[in-house]
Design a protein around this motif. Structure first.
Motif, PDB file in Angstrom:
ATOM      1  N   TYR A   1     -24.480  96.425 119.785  1.00  0.00           N
ATOM      2  CA  TYR A   1     -24.887  96.241 121.178  1.00  0.00           C
ATOM      3  C   TYR A   1     -25.211  94.774 121.391  1.00  0.00           C
ATOM      4  O   TYR A   1     -25.922  94.157 120.598  1.00  0.00           O
TER       5      TYR A   1
ATOM      6  N   LYS B   1     -27.029  95.355 126.729  1.00  0.00           N
ATOM      7  CA  LYS B   1     -26.760  96.779 126.969  1.00  0.00           C
ATOM      8  C   LYS B   1     -25.307  97.146 126.752  1.00  0.00           C
ATOM      9  O   LYS B   1     -24.926  98.305 126.872  1.00  0.00           O
ATOM     10  N   GLU B   2     -24.496  96.155 126.426  1.00  0.00           N
ATOM     11  CA  GLU B   2     -23.060  96.403 126.273  1.00  0.00           C
ATOM     12  C   GLU B   2     -22.714  96.765 124.826  1.00  0.00           C
ATOM     13  O   GLU B   2     -23.034  96.029 123.890  1.00  0.00           O
TER      14      GLU B   2
END
Length: 122
Positions: free
Chosen positions: A52, A55-56
């Motif tokens: 991560y 938040k990706e």
């Protein structure tokens, strides 16, 4: 057809190329003769795990060797690829694979039937 290869089919198994299918038959003969064992096709090697960034989720990067087996005479694990055309993505993944798995002596890498020596084993 990926990169102009014609699929090779042996029984229920479909290979990316006829060359790969031919090599599979050669390895099966060696396995029957007791020269190799634990032959696997499309062995997965994790190069970079899922991560991560904020938040990706960035998906894992994986390398798939065409064949993976233990060579009795050499007393070592072999990862092998049968390649004609080598796209840029393959070359990058191969470099990471060699650094992570071959450099430390965990296994030996063959490409098109020839041992690829990139690092000396300890």
């Amino acid at each position: 057809m990926k990169y102009g290869n014609q699929k090779g089919e042996i029984g229920d198994v479909v290979f990316a190329s006829k060359k790969e299918g031919k090599r599979f038959l050669e390895l099966k003969l060696l396995e029957r003769g007791g020269k190799i064992y634990n032959l696997e096709c499309q062995k997965e090697f994790l190069l970079v795990p899922n991560r991560y960034y904020g938040k990706e989720l960035v998906r894992a990067l994986k390398y798939f060797a065409d064949f993976y087996y233990f060579d009795v005479d050499r007393n070592e694990w072999i990862a092998e690829d049968t390649k004609g055309y080598q796209p840029a993505e393959y070359k990058i993944k191969k470099k990471i694979f060699l650094d992570k798995y071959v450099r430390n002596g965990d296994l030996t890498f063959f490409e098109n039937g020839e041992k690829q020596i990139y690092y000396k084993k300890n």
